[in-house]
Scaffold this active site. Structure first.
Site, mmCIF file in Angstrom:
data_model
loop_
_atom_site.group_PDB
_atom_site.id
_atom_site.type_symbol
_atom_site.label_atom_id
_atom_site.label_comp_id
_atom_site.label_asym_id
_atom_site.label_seq_id
_atom_site.Cartn_x
_atom_site.Cartn_y
_atom_site.Cartn_z
ATOM 1 C CD GLN A 61 -22.820 1.282 -25.513
ATOM 2 O OE1 GLN A 61 -23.761 1.020 -26.258
ATOM 3 N NE2 GLN A 61 -21.699 0.575 -25.524
ATOM 4 C CB SER A 62 -24.867 7.733 -29.300
ATOM 5 O OG SER A 62 -25.863 8.284 -30.140
ATOM 6 C CG ASN A 63 -29.808 3.919 -28.225
ATOM 7 O OD1 ASN A 63 -29.375 2.770 -28.241
ATOM 8 N ND2 ASN A 63 -30.254 4.500 -27.120
ATOM 9 C CB VAL A 92 -23.877 7.518 -33.028
ATOM 10 C CG1 VAL A 92 -22.707 7.021 -33.877
ATOM 11 C CG2 VAL A 92 -23.642 8.965 -32.588
#
Ligand SMILES: *Cc1c(COP(=O)(O)O)cnc(C)c1O
Length: 336
Positions: free
Chosen positions: A75-77, A79
């Site tokens: 859930q990387s913002n 990326v």
């Protein structure tokens, strides 16, 4: 500090809004709480990584790169914002996603940020937890450039001395805004993870002799390690921009009491903070970073760590898209 010496690609209209949270201030009965809206950096619902990407992609393009390679949690913002910026500039993006959290939750694995990564046609590879993910990204970039791609590798969170320029610039922007509004800032509070945001803010504020301390609320590492990471990057960044005298160790303060069971693991304080900001202010925080940072700020205010009438600026670093990866957590919180 003369930031125009470094290549930059403009991605959003500055300044981002600086607003008073009147209802939250009244509700908590402590300091005046203001919010710096870096969730409003436009690209792909915004967030703090867009600021860093202005400088990272500036350098990438100056080097002739056409393919961004980066990494993050599922859930990387970071990326998601990198994938979108790549598309906006006609570049490609490859991301390594780490299964940092052990979960079978369908929303976490498929919705929120990772759904948007796919919409931006980002090439995704998964990795198990516990690897050196920056080393993995470097290795991937090297392999791709051997195969003829013009790659530029961005570390996790965009946190190196180039990305941190985004928050040196934000500190300057905030000071100018406060001066124009006649607002005397007592402290800046931000979530701190991969360290670039806090490091850049400290370099920008210290370099301007603003006398405004920054409090980072940690989301992953324990206090010692977090402060060491932020200080190291702040020193590198200060050196890069030519800020004389470096950054004192005392200027780097992190409170890591609000991490809970671990990175990306929900806490009662986080859900309370997300609901409080949504219901009192119509502001959306996120479950992994700004929600925990606000939980820390709320708790510290309740403990009397801020003077009444003092002005605290909470940096909203974005991430609300991540709420959809944690839908079950909030559904449950709202039925109890
Ligand atoms: C990445 C991120 C942070 C942390 O910023 P760092 O520069 O990595 O310390 C905070 N909030 C959100 C929403 C983020 O995506």
């Amino acid at each position: 500090m003369h930031l125009a010496r470094f290549p930059r690609v403009r991605l959003f209209p500055a300044p981002t809004p600086l607003e008073k949270l009147t209802n939250l201030t009244r509700h908590l009965g402590g300091p005046d709480i203001w919010i710096k809206r870096d969730d409003c950096t436009v690209v792909a619902t915004g967030g703090n990584k867009v600021r860093k990407l202005e400088w990272l992609v500036g350098e990438a393009q100056a080097q002739g790169a056409t393919h961004l390679v980066t990494q993050g949690a599922v859930q990387s913002n970071h990326v998601r914002q990198t994938a979108a910026v790549a598309r906006r500039l006609g570049m490609k993006c490859t991301a390594l996603l780490e299964h940092r959290i052990e979960t079978n939750d369908r929303d976490y694995l498929n919705s929120g940020n990772v759904l948007l990564d796919r919409l931006f046609d980002c090439a995704i590879e998964y990795r198990p937890s516990g690897l050196d993910m920056n080393a993995e990204a470097e290795a991937k970039g090297t392999a791709m450039s051997s195969a003829g791609e013009k790659t530029y590798v961005i570390p996790g969170g965009g946190s190196n001395r180039v990305g941190a320029l985004g928050y040196v610039s934000c500190a300057q922007e905030l000071l100018q805004q406060a001066d124009e509004m006649g607002l005397q800032i007592g402290r800046v509070v931000t979530a701190t993870g991969s360290a670039g945001t806090q490091a850049g803010l400290v370099v920008g504020l210290e370099g301007s002799n603003a006398g405004i301390p920054v409090l980072g609320i940690g989301v992953r590492a324990p206090k010692d390690r977090q402060e060491t990471n932020v200080h190291r990057l702040a020193e590198e960044t200060a050196d890069y921009v030519g800020a004389r005298g470096g950054v004192s160790r005392a200027a780097v303060v992190a409170n890591c009491d609000y991490v809970g069971p671990g990175y990306g693991q929900p806490t009662p304080g986080m859900t309370e903070a997300v609901l409080m900001l949504a219901r009192l202010e119509g502001v959306l925080l996120d479950p992994v970073y700004s929600g925990k940072a606000m939980a820390g700020l709320i708790d510290l205010i309740r403990k009397g760590e801020f003077r009444r009438g003092e002005t605290v600026v909470f940096l909203h670093t974005g991430g609300a898209v991540g709420l959809f990866g944690y839908a079950g957590v909030f559904e449950q919180a709202m039925t109890h």
